[in-house]
Design a protein around this motif. Sequence first.
Motif, short mmCIF file in Angstrom:
data_model
loop_
_atom_site.label_atom_id
_atom_site.label_comp_id
_atom_site.label_asym_id
_atom_site.label_seq_id
_atom_site.Cartn_x
_atom_site.Cartn_y
_atom_site.Cartn_z
N PHE A 170 20.76 -99.43 -32.84
CA PHE A 170 19.38 -99.32 -32.35
C PHE A 170 18.45 -100.31 -33.05
CE2 PHE A 170 21.45 -95.16 -31.92
CZ PHE A 170 21.32 -94.97 -30.55
N ASN A 171 17.36 -100.65 -32.33
CA ASN A 171 16.34 -101.58 -32.86
C ASN A 171 16.95 -102.89 -33.33
OD1 ASN A 171 15.21 -98.60 -33.87
ND2 ASN A 171 13.64 -99.94 -33.00
N ALA A 172 17.89 -103.40 -32.56
CA ALA A 172 18.59 -104.62 -32.99
C ALA A 172 18.86 -105.54 -31.80
CB ALA A 172 19.90 -104.26 -33.68
N THR A 173 19.07 -106.80 -32.12
CA THR A 173 19.39 -107.77 -31.09
C THR A 173 20.05 -108.99 -31.73
OG1 THR A 173 18.47 -108.86 -29.11
CG2 THR A 173 17.28 -109.18 -31.17
N ARG A 174 20.70 -109.77 -30.91
CA ARG A 174 21.24 -111.06 -31.35
C ARG A 174 20.24 -112.13 -30.94
NH1 ARG A 174 27.38 -113.29 -30.18
NH2 ARG A 174 26.99 -115.52 -30.47
N ILE A 175 19.86 -112.96 -31.88
CA ILE A 175 18.87 -114.01 -31.60
C ILE A 175 19.56 -115.37 -31.62
CG2 ILE A 175 16.81 -115.18 -32.47
CD1 ILE A 175 15.75 -112.51 -33.38
N PRO A 176 19.41 -116.15 -30.55
CA PRO A 176 20.08 -117.46 -30.50
C PRO A 176 19.42 -118.46 -31.43
CG PRO A 176 18.61 -117.22 -28.62
CD PRO A 176 18.58 -115.90 -29.34
N GLU A 177 20.25 -119.19 -32.17
CA GLU A 177 19.77 -120.28 -33.01
C GLU A 177 20.78 -121.41 -32.93
OE1 GLU A 177 18.94 -118.75 -36.92
OE2 GLU A 177 17.04 -117.88 -36.27
N ILE A 178 20.33 -122.61 -33.16
CA ILE A 178 21.21 -123.78 -33.05
C ILE A 178 22.37 -123.67 -34.05
CG2 ILE A 178 21.36 -126.29 -33.26
CD1 ILE A 178 19.73 -125.40 -30.87
N ALA A 196 18.76 -121.15 -27.40
CA ALA A 196 18.01 -121.25 -28.65
C ALA A 196 16.84 -122.22 -28.52
CB ALA A 196 18.94 -121.69 -29.79
N GLN A 197 17.08 -123.35 -27.87
CA GLN A 197 16.02 -124.34 -27.68
C GLN A 197 14.92 -123.81 -26.76
OE1 GLN A 197 18.51 -127.51 -26.19
NE2 GLN A 197 18.78 -128.44 -28.22
N VAL A 198 15.33 -123.15 -25.68
CA VAL A 198 14.35 -122.62 -24.73
C VAL A 198 13.55 -121.49 -25.38
CG1 VAL A 198 14.01 -121.50 -22.50
CG2 VAL A 198 15.76 -123.26 -22.76
N ARG A 199 14.23 -120.63 -26.13
CA ARG A 199 13.53 -119.52 -26.78
C ARG A 199 12.48 -120.04 -27.77
NH1 ARG A 199 14.52 -113.75 -28.82
NH2 ARG A 199 13.26 -113.74 -30.71
N LYS A 200 12.82 -121.06 -28.53
CA LYS A 200 11.85 -121.64 -29.46
C LYS A 200 10.65 -122.19 -28.70
CE LYS A 200 11.34 -124.93 -33.27
NZ LYS A 200 10.02 -125.40 -32.79
N HIS A 201 10.92 -122.82 -27.55
CA HIS A 201 9.82 -123.34 -26.73
C HIS A 201 8.96 -122.19 -26.21
CE1 HIS A 201 7.71 -126.06 -24.02
NE2 HIS A 201 7.88 -125.14 -23.06
N SER A 229 5.53 -115.44 -28.46
CA SER A 229 6.22 -114.91 -29.64
C SER A 229 6.07 -113.40 -29.77
CB SER A 229 5.71 -115.61 -30.90
OG SER A 229 4.33 -115.42 -31.06
N GLU A 230 4.87 -112.86 -29.44
CA GLU A 230 4.67 -111.42 -29.55
C GLU A 230 5.55 -110.66 -28.55
OE1 GLU A 230 0.57 -110.39 -29.32
OE2 GLU A 230 0.06 -111.37 -31.22
N SER A 245 3.82 -116.36 -20.61
CA SER A 245 3.16 -117.63 -20.30
C SER A 245 4.26 -118.68 -20.12
CB SER A 245 2.23 -118.03 -21.45
OG SER A 245 1.71 -119.33 -21.24
N LEU A 246 4.45 -119.13 -18.90
CA LEU A 246 5.55 -120.04 -18.60
C LEU A 246 5.02 -121.39 -18.12
CD1 LEU A 246 7.89 -117.56 -16.66
CD2 LEU A 246 7.98 -118.18 -19.09
N ASP A 247 5.33 -122.43 -18.86
CA ASP A 247 4.97 -123.77 -18.41
C ASP A 247 6.10 -124.33 -17.56
OD1 ASP A 247 6.93 -124.46 -20.22
OD2 ASP A 247 5.58 -125.38 -21.67
N GLU A 248 5.94 -125.58 -17.13
CA GLU A 248 6.95 -126.16 -16.24
C GLU A 248 8.31 -126.30 -16.93
OE1 GLU A 248 6.77 -126.73 -12.99
OE2 GLU A 248 4.84 -125.70 -13.20
N THR A 249 8.30 -126.56 -18.21
CA THR A 249 9.57 -126.66 -18.95
C THR A 249 10.32 -125.34 -18.93
OG1 THR A 249 8.68 -128.38 -20.40
CG2 THR A 249 10.60 -127.16 -21.19
N SER A 250 9.60 -124.24 -19.17
CA SER A 250 10.23 -122.91 -19.18
C SER A 250 10.70 -122.51 -17.79
CB SER A 250 9.24 -121.86 -19.71
OG SER A 250 8.87 -122.14 -21.05
N LYS A 251 9.89 -122.81 -16.78
CA LYS A 251 10.27 -122.47 -15.41
C LYS A 251 11.53 -123.22 -14.98
CE LYS A 251 5.59 -121.36 -13.78
NZ LYS A 251 4.46 -121.78 -12.90
N ARG A 252 11.57 -124.49 -15.34
CA ARG A 252 12.75 -125.30 -15.00
C ARG A 252 14.00 -124.76 -15.70
NH1 ARG A 252 10.53 -129.66 -15.79
NH2 ARG A 252 11.21 -130.12 -17.93
N ALA A 253 13.83 -124.33 -16.95
CA ALA A 253 14.96 -123.77 -17.70
C ALA A 253 15.47 -122.49 -17.04
CB ALA A 253 14.55 -123.49 -19.14
#
Length: 658
Positions: A223-231, A302-307, A314-315, A421-429
């Motif tokens: 519970f209260n856990a997740t895997r977070i992608p990182e490079i 990981a790259q998209v999540r950071k973006h 982030s919240e 909040s999704l910009d064009e980079t996020s939408k394309r991803a």
Amino acid sequence: MYSSQVVFKFRKLKSSFSVIHSCRWKSTQKNDDYQFIQRSKVPTMHFQKSLPRLPIPKLEDTCKRYLAAQMPLLKENEFKQTKQYVTRFCEVEGKSLQEQLKDWDAKNKHTSYICESWFDMYLRDRAPLPINYNPAIIFVNESRPEYNTQLIRATNMLISSLRFMKSLQAGILKPEVFHLNPKKSDTPLFYTVTRMLPPSVSWYGAYLFNAYPLDMSQYTGLFNATRIPEIGKDRIFRSSTGSHILVMKKGNLYTVSVLDKNGNILPPSDLLASMKYIIDDTSPAAEYPIGILTTEQRDTWAQVRKHLADTGNSENLSMIDSSIFCLILDDLTIGENIHLMLQNFLHGDGTNRWFDKTFSLCVAGDGTSAVNFEHSWGDGVAVLRYIQDIHKDSTANPRVHTGTQTSGGDPANLVRRLQFSLDETSKRAILDARKKYRATCDSLRIDFVKYEEYDRRICKQNQVSPDSIMQLGFQAAFHRLHGKYVSTYESCSTAAFRHGRTETIRPCTSATTEFCDALNSADKPSNATLKAMLKKCSQVHATLTKEAAMGQGFDRHLFALRILAERNGGQLPALYTDPAFKAINYNVLSTSTLSSKAVMAGNFGPVVKDGFGVAYTILDDMLGAVATSYLPHQDSRAFIDSLKVSFQQIFDILNAKV
């Protein structure tokens, strides 16, 4: 982590809601009958300190077992070469590595020799999680149709999940114990005696009852856990503050407060109101479903999540990460469509999933339910225990009924829809991820077989292991289909040891190949001869299973030694560069079983492109198997058809009078 602003707002929201309900719920908040699924007399982690440590096998035993597993897979000249490599490893390079491993193990008595490397292996793999790693386990339906609606079942399973969580956190969830003879050990006397013993020796008290406590360390990651992608390598995130769940519907994400400011589970009427509020939400499906990104290759995600975090999200991501678990509400009706059920809960279309969460509780429009879980944090033992407990609790002790009224409070005070909040980079991803995932899912084939005429009882009557019979069927089916034998993986838990994970059983043996050759030959031996060969297969398999469960397989040991060799630098021992080593670790047949009366079925993807993922079930009244494959590399339909023939032949032999 939450920002201070989010924490303040969230606490304020919970506080105001608590005031509204404090009068009518004050007495129930303190009622253990609602707050806890169990109140075990023996603390949850009582046996943990005295659990035996996972043994490091003797080097010579590992080498012998490895050669025995290679023998049915290699030609004579290939085996001769492999044997030379293994002999040198056992006499030269392996000795130094073995001493290094023992030295490390002696300095890290709090864990097992495999645990750290195994976590690292999972978290470094860059392959997408769905299909490749995340399995699905499907619940048996509620026997009463009126309780199997999406709203009622989702709410009852939510409440049971929270009760399980609170019992675990309070240390009053019953410890997991394997009872060899439950009638003699699963008794009040057992729990009274072991409770009185200090934790440092409690395991030995259980042992005197011929009962074996299992490792509970993985449960804390539920519970209260997740895997977070990182490079390069992901990480596991765990929160101690989240009092909300994540709910997904039509690709939209919601957080729902489920605990009050004192950590108590909110009343059933309030949780029912929250679920109804989301189910009745007529918002259209998300145009850019953020969850599809969790289907991506891990570095890409990981790259998209950071973006996403850098562009104002982030919240929202923190709220997702810290949520107790993910509750998926799917619109589709499963009915009797088994193929749709298997497909939806294993992968779906990815738009209404967050595959990174430790687990997701998925509930279809008609109440058909399943758990899809991320695999790096733990194994099937902990998940199956959760499934069995909440299934029993939600069906035998439902807190919401057809006549249950929703609370008078405004559910909007508890439910928050996350706006990204999704910009064009996020939408394309998102669009790219959706396209790639659709292509992957379109190439995946899922097929199944269910036998009600064959079952565990027939196997027991003939004094053969049901698991060995299932595995023998897989070997015979593949051999009939392809005329050869391949590396086969069967998962076996080593939870009897502190921080044990899994060991591999290698079901393709010299005994099984001898049987399959005879079974599929034009000049087939008599049933009496085949039955004797079949029993030998069962005996060999039983030995391999016992060895694996006791930490005496060869796969994890060789894995740990290879990790040390790589860290030392220089040239790897020839055993590891031998094509035969690569081949035996290229598991064309990847198999696993989690048999339980609470489980209807389970499935997972192949671990190699030209392989099969085979999940199977063994019950007193039926046997079943689900096979997955990627077209055009393999065809699980052809495998299942071949498996039907094999099972028919095997059970004809078992039932024959000889």
